[in-house]
Design an enzyme around this catalytic site. Structure first.
Site, PDB file in Angstrom:
ATOM      1  N   ARG A 150       0.842  -1.184   0.000  1.00  0.00           N
ATOM      2  CA  ARG A 150       0.000   0.000   0.000  1.00  0.00           C
ATOM      3  C   ARG A 150       0.884   1.243   0.000  1.00  0.00           C
ATOM      4  O   ARG A 150       1.925   1.283   0.653  1.00  0.00           O
ATOM      5  CB  ARG A 150      -0.934   0.011   1.221  1.00  0.00           C
ATOM      6  CG  ARG A 150      -2.069  -1.003   1.132  1.00  0.00           C
ATOM      7  CD  ARG A 150      -3.053  -0.638   0.037  1.00  0.00           C
ATOM      8  NE  ARG A 150      -4.201  -1.542  -0.043  1.00  0.00           N
ATOM      9  CZ  ARG A 150      -4.275  -2.581  -0.848  1.00  0.00           C
ATOM     10  NH1 ARG A 150      -3.244  -2.878  -1.628  1.00  0.00           N
ATOM     11  NH2 ARG A 150      -5.357  -3.342  -0.880  1.00  0.00           N
ATOM     12  N   HIS A 191      -0.960   1.109 -10.012  1.00  0.00           N
ATOM     13  CA  HIS A 191      -1.715   0.108  -9.254  1.00  0.00           C
ATOM     14  C   HIS A 191      -2.228  -0.976 -10.200  1.00  0.00           C
ATOM     15  O   HIS A 191      -3.431  -1.265 -10.267  1.00  0.00           O
ATOM     16  CB  HIS A 191      -2.862   0.735  -8.487  1.00  0.00           C
ATOM     17  CG  HIS A 191      -3.234  -0.037  -7.252  1.00  0.00           C
ATOM     18  ND1 HIS A 191      -3.649   0.553  -6.091  1.00  0.00           N
ATOM     19  CD2 HIS A 191      -3.235  -1.374  -6.997  1.00  0.00           C
ATOM     20  CE1 HIS A 191      -3.906  -0.358  -5.172  1.00  0.00           C
ATOM     21  NE2 HIS A 191      -3.662  -1.553  -5.702  1.00  0.00           N
TER      22      HIS A 191
END
Length: 312
Positions: free
Chosen positions: A233, A281
């Site tokens: 993350r 991502h």
């Protein structure tokens, strides 16, 4: 009994007897005719969609996320009697594949080769005769010392591939031991271990404890030639500290598939940091085995069995 499936991914789970599946718009409120649903599958669902489900699905028993993270679902306000299950493991293969691609790109200097190609330059520095282990740079995974911080299913999927390519792999987690045949160190010893690491894989989740944990102290402890790959993350990395380390030459290179925030603003100086590879991502985004997970947890819900990866 009714289960609502999102329109963001094709799904066709085998349903227990008496269940029916309805595909709904994952970006819109739940239509009134489906407020009787007992289960909801979440993938790419908007806050509006989740809030509507929490407010109107009075008979809801299960929310099945296809993502590993369920922060948005937990914040939506579902009742305490609703089981929320995470999609842990559904992205292990694809994310580990992407992590390997990022690491190999850095190790084999593919970004520099691409830049040389754009200049129409046959770089003698990047090709030709080279030492296997040059001073101050990692150019092969052979004998490379890799530490995967956050050694869950993704790390355990990636580790054997790295080992097959000649790397020495260890994991780091809350407690020490052996997982999937790999030595795992306790995370409170990571800082002392980092000077011996050639590549740090960051697979950490976003929590209050992990926010900015890969910061100046961690980056300073790594050797100057070390590489950082983050498929966890974005919030776990201090991006200012990372940029400073890359600009100062005290970190060999980095690859990020996640940033804070996302999307990374066009004016953010991180884009221009040297020896940095950013992907948007892209590691996950395609759950593997979603139908089987939905079927398994519906059966458990019906039969009183264990629901996999309950987050709450």
């Amino acid at each position: 009994m009714k289960i609502l499936l999102p329109d963001t991914v094709p799904l066709d789970p085998a349903l227990p007897e008496g269940w029916e599946a309805v595909v709904v718009d994952a970006r819109a409120e739940i239509p009134a005719e489906h407020h009787d649903a007992a289960a909801l599958v979440v993938w790419g669902s908007s806050r509006r969609h989740l809030a509507s489900a929490a407010e109107h699905l009075g008979g809801l028993r299960l929310v099945q996320s296809l993502a590993a993270g369920v922060e948005g679902i937990l914040a939506a306000g579902f009742g305490k009697d609703v089981v929320i299950a995470a999609g842990a493991g559904l992205h292990s293969a694809t994310v580990s594949e992407h992590a390997l691609a990022l690491l190999l790109s850095l190790v084999r200097r593919l970004p520099e080769s691409r830049e040389a190609q754009q200049r129409h330059e046959w770089s003698q520095e990047l090709g030709g005769l080279q030492p296997l282990h040059p001073e101050g740079r990692i150019t092969t995974l052979l004998d490379a010392r890799v530490l995967i911080w956050g050694f869950g299913q993704i790390g355990q999927t990636l580790a054997p591939t790295l080992q097959a390519l000649g790397a020495e792999v260890r994991g780091a987690a809350r407690s020490a031991g052996t997982r999937a045949g790999v030595e795992v160190i306790a995370e409170d010893t990571v800082l002392q271990t980092l000077p011996e690491v050639d590549s740090l894989g960051n697979n950490l989740p976003a929590t209050e404890a992990t926010r900015g944990v890969v910061g100046r102290e961690v980056l300073a402890a790594l050797p100057d030639h070390a590489l950082l790959v983050n498929v966890g993350r974005g919030a776990t990395v201090d991006q200012d500290a990372l940029r400073e380390a890359l600009e100062a030459g005290t970190l060999g290179g980095a690859a990020l598939d996640v940033t804070e925030p996302e999307p990374l603003p066009a004016e953010d100086p991180l884009w221009d940091a040297p020896r940095l590879l950013i992907t948007p991502h892209a590691a996950g985004g395609r759950p593997v085995g979603a139908d089987e997970r939905i079927t398994r947890n519906l059966q458990a819900l019906e039969g009183g069995g264990e629901i996999l990866h309950v987050a709450r």
